[in-house]
Design a protein around this motif. Sequence first.
Motif, PDB file in Angstrom:
ATOM      1  N   LYS A 113     -40.247  24.853  52.004  1.00 60.42           N
ATOM      2  CA  LYS A 113     -40.350  24.688  50.445  1.00 60.42           C
ATOM      3  C   LYS A 113     -41.735  24.233  49.771  1.00 60.42           C
ATOM      4  CE  LYS A 113     -37.744  25.792  48.126  1.00 60.42           C
ATOM      5  NZ  LYS A 113     -37.385  26.995  47.607  1.00 60.42           N
ATOM      6  N   ASP A 116     -43.698  27.177  50.033  1.00 58.91           N
ATOM      7  CA  ASP A 116     -43.708  28.570  49.106  1.00 58.91           C
ATOM      8  C   ASP A 116     -43.896  27.901  47.650  1.00 58.91           C
ATOM      9  OD1 ASP A 116     -41.086  28.300  47.290  1.00 58.91           O
ATOM     10  OD2 ASP A 116     -40.029  27.817  48.955  1.00 58.91           O
ATOM     11  N   PHE A 117     -43.331  26.865  47.256  1.00 53.30           N
ATOM     12  CA  PHE A 117     -43.815  26.288  46.147  1.00 53.30           C
ATOM     13  C   PHE A 117     -45.400  26.326  45.909  1.00 53.30           C
ATOM     14  CE2 PHE A 117     -40.339  23.607  43.826  1.00 53.30           C
ATOM     15  CZ  PHE A 117     -39.741  24.568  43.674  1.00 53.30           C
ATOM     16  N   THR A 121     -46.125  28.603  42.656  1.00 49.77           N
ATOM     17  CA  THR A 121     -46.601  28.085  41.319  1.00 49.77           C
ATOM     18  C   THR A 121     -47.928  28.422  41.152  1.00 49.77           C
ATOM     19  OG1 THR A 121     -45.290  26.182  41.743  1.00 49.77           O
ATOM     20  CG2 THR A 121     -46.828  25.905  40.006  1.00 49.77           C
ATOM     21  N   HIS A 206     -40.815  36.063  45.452  1.00 54.06           N
ATOM     22  CA  HIS A 206     -40.649  34.845  44.690  1.00 54.06           C
ATOM     23  C   HIS A 206     -38.941  34.657  44.310  1.00 54.06           C
ATOM     24  CE1 HIS A 206     -41.900  33.015  40.963  1.00 54.06           C
ATOM     25  NE2 HIS A 206     -40.566  33.136  40.561  1.00 54.06           N
ATOM     26  N   PHE A 210     -36.137  31.362  45.575  1.00 55.55           N
ATOM     27  CA  PHE A 210     -35.222  30.349  44.763  1.00 55.55           C
ATOM     28  C   PHE A 210     -33.689  30.641  45.028  1.00 55.55           C
ATOM     29  CE2 PHE A 210     -39.314  30.515  42.251  1.00 55.55           C
ATOM     30  CZ  PHE A 210     -39.255  29.182  41.903  1.00 55.55           C
ATOM     31  N   PHE A 234     -36.439  19.898  47.186  1.00 54.13           N
ATOM     32  CA  PHE A 234     -37.198  20.316  46.140  1.00 54.13           C
ATOM     33  C   PHE A 234     -38.340  19.387  45.758  1.00 54.13           C
ATOM     34  CE2 PHE A 234     -34.396  23.903  45.611  1.00 54.13           C
ATOM     35  CZ  PHE A 234     -35.081  24.574  44.819  1.00 54.13           C
ATOM     36  N   GLY A 237     -41.096  20.192  47.914  1.00 51.44           N
ATOM     37  CA  GLY A 237     -41.713  21.290  47.549  1.00 51.44           C
ATOM     38  C   GLY A 237     -42.621  20.947  46.331  1.00 51.44           C
ATOM     39  N   THR A 238     -42.126  20.025  45.384  1.00 54.52           N
ATOM     40  CA  THR A 238     -42.849  19.928  44.235  1.00 54.52           C
ATOM     41  C   THR A 238     -44.415  19.336  44.385  1.00 54.52           C
ATOM     42  OG1 THR A 238     -41.013  19.191  43.119  1.00 54.52           O
ATOM     43  CG2 THR A 238     -43.053  18.539  42.220  1.00 54.52           C
ATOM     44  N   ALA A 241     -46.180  22.475  44.651  1.00 52.76           N
ATOM     45  CA  ALA A 241     -46.214  22.993  43.369  1.00 52.76           C
ATOM     46  C   ALA A 241     -47.201  22.448  42.360  1.00 52.76           C
ATOM     47  CB  ALA A 241     -44.799  22.816  42.558  1.00 52.76           C
TER      48      ALA A 241
END
Length: 282
Positions: A113, A116-117, A121, A206, A210, A234, A237-238, A241
Amino acid sequence: LLSTVARWFSSRRGLMSGIVKGGAGIGQVLAPIGAATLIAIYGWRHAILIIGIVLLIGMIVGCQFLRRDPREQGLRPFGEQDDPSNSMPSSESGATIRQATRRYQFWLLCFAKLADFYCVTTIMVHIVRFGKLEGLSDAVAALLIACVGAFSIIGRLAFGLVFDRVGTRWTLSTCFGLLLASFLLLQSIDEARLLFAFAFVYAIAHGGFFVIASPSVAEFFGTRSHGAILGLVFLVGTFGAVGGPLVTGWTYDFTQDYQVAFIIMTVLSVYGILFALLLRPI
């Protein structure tokens, strides 16, 4: 919302998650059009106020129809087999947060995650600027974002169906494979209009990312602590991002080119494939 879906559907969980997340893709297409119309009529201050009021009322009304778990209503999740010896629905099963964090599968999902984030982003923040540098007008470059939203709906629904058939490992690796293909395409583009071809391939991945996060957590850890575990995935993952757009901006300011950023995202896509392929059932 995704944790609620995971609890109400034990089969077709991927498709149902895809339908829910399809709403996000529709919003990504329609919201800018609606916002632009309101701004043109009322100005940006009143437009923001109107949007805020509509969203607040919509959320309050919509949430009245949601229930955390079908078992609280005396029901079983869709697809759960009835137990002839037990007239009452079974209780939720799965890992606690502590149990989940002791499994390597949890950390693989977290790092996947993050990867991919980072990429998702970064693209959403910088693709319009890159399009303008490649020669697109402001208005046409901005269409790239709307195209990603529209095309991502295909990915959300398609990967939801695929997930129900093959599970996390192959669905996640396919998503990263498409992401890798999109970045290789992006680095080979020599005409600005071909950015829309990139947007199509990228948007499928993308949308898929999600959709599959929630059913992936349910596949490995059940629904007992699904919301908290998904939140932790998440959260990790942030960091990607937040870091992705910043690192990309810094590398561009230093090199006056996006090539380094594209290479970083290409490498992360490869790592994402490896993370996915290492996943094994618990």
